[in-house]
Design an enzyme around this catalytic site. Structure first.
Site, short mmCIF file in Angstrom:
data_model
loop_
_atom_site.label_atom_id
_atom_site.label_comp_id
_atom_site.label_asym_id
_atom_site.label_seq_id
_atom_site.Cartn_x
_atom_site.Cartn_y
_atom_site.Cartn_z
N GLY A 14 -3.91 51.65 102.44
CA GLY A 14 -5.11 51.41 103.17
C GLY A 14 -4.70 51.67 104.81
O GLY A 14 -3.35 51.76 105.39
N THR A 95 -10.76 40.03 104.59
CA THR A 95 -11.89 39.21 104.84
C THR A 95 -13.05 39.62 103.98
O THR A 95 -12.83 40.44 103.00
CB THR A 95 -12.46 39.93 106.37
OG1 THR A 95 -12.48 41.31 106.40
CG2 THR A 95 -11.31 39.54 107.42
N HIS A 149 -16.85 47.81 115.27
CA HIS A 149 -15.57 48.33 114.46
C HIS A 149 -15.71 49.75 113.80
O HIS A 149 -17.05 50.17 113.87
CB HIS A 149 -15.32 47.31 113.11
CG HIS A 149 -14.79 46.03 113.37
ND1 HIS A 149 -15.50 45.00 113.80
CD2 HIS A 149 -13.41 45.80 113.22
CE1 HIS A 149 -14.47 43.99 114.05
NE2 HIS A 149 -13.33 44.45 113.81
N LYS A 153 -15.10 50.23 108.05
CA LYS A 153 -15.15 48.82 107.72
C LYS A 153 -16.47 48.49 106.68
O LYS A 153 -17.61 48.80 106.90
CB LYS A 153 -15.44 48.14 108.97
CG LYS A 153 -15.21 46.31 108.76
CD LYS A 153 -14.83 45.73 110.09
CE LYS A 153 -14.96 44.24 109.71
NZ LYS A 153 -13.87 44.05 108.70
N THR A 160 -13.55 37.90 111.77
CA THR A 160 -13.32 37.42 112.95
C THR A 160 -14.44 36.75 113.82
O THR A 160 -14.32 35.46 114.18
CB THR A 160 -12.70 38.36 113.87
OG1 THR A 160 -11.43 38.90 113.38
CG2 THR A 160 -12.08 37.65 115.43
N1 LIG Z 1 -6.69 39.79 109.53
C1 LIG Z 1 -6.58 41.00 110.17
O1 LIG Z 1 -5.85 40.87 111.19
C2 LIG Z 1 -7.32 42.25 109.72
C3 LIG Z 1 -7.87 42.19 108.66
N2 LIG Z 1 -8.17 43.35 108.27
C4 LIG Z 1 -8.81 43.31 106.81
O2 LIG Z 1 -8.10 43.84 106.09
C5 LIG Z 1 -8.75 44.37 104.67
C6 LIG Z 1 -8.22 45.91 104.77
O3 LIG Z 1 -8.82 46.67 105.70
P1 LIG Z 1 -8.35 48.05 105.84
O4 LIG Z 1 -6.93 48.39 105.79
O5 LIG Z 1 -8.95 48.66 107.21
O6 LIG Z 1 -9.12 48.89 104.65
P2 LIG Z 1 -8.81 50.10 103.76
O7 LIG Z 1 -10.24 50.46 103.40
O8 LIG Z 1 -8.30 51.13 104.71
O9 LIG Z 1 -7.92 49.93 102.63
C7 LIG Z 1 -8.01 49.00 101.85
C8 LIG Z 1 -6.92 48.90 100.61
O10 LIG Z 1 -7.38 47.90 99.75
C9 LIG Z 1 -7.03 48.61 98.48
N3 LIG Z 1 -8.59 47.92 97.85
C10 LIG Z 1 -9.88 47.92 98.22
N4 LIG Z 1 -10.53 47.36 97.24
C11 LIG Z 1 -9.65 47.38 96.11
C12 LIG Z 1 -9.92 46.78 94.95
N5 LIG Z 1 -11.30 46.47 94.37
N6 LIG Z 1 -9.14 46.86 94.09
C13 LIG Z 1 -7.66 47.14 94.53
N7 LIG Z 1 -7.55 47.72 95.51
C14 LIG Z 1 -8.59 47.68 96.52
C15 LIG Z 1 -7.54 49.96 98.78
O11 LIG Z 1 -6.87 50.89 97.68
P3 LIG Z 1 -7.39 52.54 97.52
O12 LIG Z 1 -6.50 53.32 98.45
O13 LIG Z 1 -7.08 52.62 96.03
O14 LIG Z 1 -8.92 52.56 97.75
C16 LIG Z 1 -6.48 50.25 100.21
O15 LIG Z 1 -5.44 50.30 99.88
C17 LIG Z 1 -10.35 44.33 105.15
O16 LIG Z 1 -10.83 43.20 104.67
C18 LIG Z 1 -10.29 44.14 106.93
O17 LIG Z 1 -11.30 43.28 107.45
C19 LIG Z 1 -8.00 44.45 108.80
C20 LIG Z 1 -7.37 44.49 109.96
C21 LIG Z 1 -7.04 43.36 110.63
O1 LIG Z 2 -11.41 45.84 109.05
C1 LIG Z 2 -11.10 45.61 110.31
O2 LIG Z 2 -10.55 46.98 110.82
C2 LIG Z 2 -10.98 44.59 110.89
N1 LIG Z 2 -11.24 43.53 110.35
C3 LIG Z 2 -10.90 42.02 110.62
C4 LIG Z 2 -12.08 41.22 110.53
O3 LIG Z 2 -13.10 41.41 109.87
O4 LIG Z 2 -12.21 40.39 111.55
C5 LIG Z 2 -10.15 42.10 111.91
C6 LIG Z 2 -10.04 43.20 112.94
O5 LIG Z 2 -11.19 43.03 113.63
C7 LIG Z 2 -10.07 44.54 112.32
#
Ligand SMILES: NC(=O)C1=CN([C@@H]2O[C@H](COP(=O)(O)OP(=O)(O)OC[C@H]3O[C@@H](n4cnc5c(N)ncnc54)[C@H](OP(=O)(O)O)[C@@H]3O)[C@@H](O)[C@H]2O)C=CC1
Ligand SMILES: O=C(O)C1=N[C@H](C(=O)O)C[C@H](O)C1
Length: 256
Positions: A14, A95, A149, A153, A160
């Site tokens: 991801g 999230t 975003h 997303k 947040t």
């Molecule tokens: N706390 C923070 O600072 C931040 C939080 N986030 C949060 O992180 C999460 C991921 O974001 P992001 O990387 O952009 O998302 P992506 O969609 O780019 O990646 C999601 C990843 O999770 C895997 N995945 C999703 N659903 C499942 C499932 N049901 N079973 C197994 N694997 C799964 C996907 O696998 P596959 O490749 O097989 O689809 C992929 O590897 C979100 O909830 C986002 O809001 C994001 C940025 C910052």
């Molecule tokens: O999905 C994202 O990209 C992000 N998710 C987080 C959120 O849901 O607050 C943090 C950040 O804003 C990026």
């Protein structure tokens, strides 16, 4: 010098998983242990990506110091429970959890140290402090929260934004209604906070809190420039979490 903290990563394919592996591979004091992904994924920064179905086995055979998860709410709960069974601490930035998912995370945190944060940017921690202070200083002003975003997303409003809404409601107890967008005849009520989620292009993440009286406005905004900001914060949290007692932690605990 002490050994580097060995960090396992879920959701390796991801947007965030890739960023965490690259940051862990290039930074002193931490090193990638193993990485897993649901769908087949090529190696990242020289780290092979294993099928997510092998997670429980890898947790036992590889014995990482900590696992960092950025996936989806259903998988994150399953992965945290696998870590609880293997006694491995977890940092999750995922999230969009519902109340049952959150309850299962709480149960796991009685077995292992679990750090959950909706945003690992230090600037968002500063924004939250500023928002609490500003909201308290203008107690009669209208409050609107807007997040923007990228178009990939899944959850809305962002984690947040929900955290910031909780901050505002803890200070302004009179604001007990979240209004998600407006349409048609929709006059503003005194007890509402407007909440707006925009999805467009490749915007990394923006959060704005607007406070408005009748003759002035205050706008407090955080913009993430790239995902490395989140990955670095998550690795700071991972290094901090190793060796802690079982319990529920958040990013503020790391920053204290
Ligand atoms: N706390 C923070 O600072 C931040 C939080 N986030 C949060 O992180 C999460 C991921 O974001 P992001 O990387 O952009 O998302 P992506 O969609 O780019 O990646 C999601 C990843 O999770 C895997 N995945 C999703 N659903 C499942 C499932 N049901 N079973 C197994 N694997 C799964 C996907 O696998 P596959 O490749 O097989 O689809 C992929 O590897 C979100 O909830 C986002 O809001 C994001 C940025 C910052
Ligand atoms: O999905 C994202 O990209 C992000 N998710 C987080 C959120 O849901 O607050 C943090 C950040 O804003 C990026």
């Amino acid at each position: 010098m002490s050994d580097p903290v060995r960090v396992a990563v879920t959701g390796a394919g991801g947007r965030m998983g890739r960023e965490v592996i690259e940051a862990a591979a290039s930074r002193a004091g931490v090193t990638p242990a193993f990485a897993v992904n649901r769908s087949e994924t090529a190696a990242i920064a020289g780290v092979d990506v294993e099928p997510a179905g092998q997670l429980s086995e890898l947790l036992t055979t590889d014995d990482p110091d900590v696992l960092v998860d950025f996936t989806g709410p259903e998988s994150a709960v399953r992965y945290v429970e696998a870590c609880a069974a293997a006694d491995v601490p977890v940092v999750t930035g995922t999230t969009g959890f519902d109340s049952s998912g959150t309850e299962r995370l709480r149960a796991a945190s009685r077995e292992i140290p679990l750090l959950k944060a909706s945003n690992f940017a230090r600037g968002v921690a500063a924004l939250r402090r500023a928002v609490r202070e500003a909201v308290a200083a203008v107690p009669a002003y209208d409050v609107e929260v807007t997040e923007t975003h990228h178009n990939g997303k899944r959850d809305a409003p962002s984690g947040t934004a929900k955290t910031i809404l909780g901050d505002i409601e803890s200070v302004r107890t009179d604001l007990d209604e979240r209004t998600h967008g407006r349409e048609g005849e929709a006059p503003r009520r005194r007890n509402e906070i407007g909440v707006h989620a925009r999805r467009a292009g490749d915007v990394t993440g923006e959060h704005e809190v607007l406070l408005a009286g009748n003759r002035e406005t205050i706008s407090l905004t955080h913009r993430a420039g790239d995902r490395a900001v989140f990955a670095e914060g998550a690795l700071d949290a991972a290094a901090w979490l190793v060796g802690r007692d079982p319990g529920w932690y958040d990013f503020d605990d790391v920053l204290e």
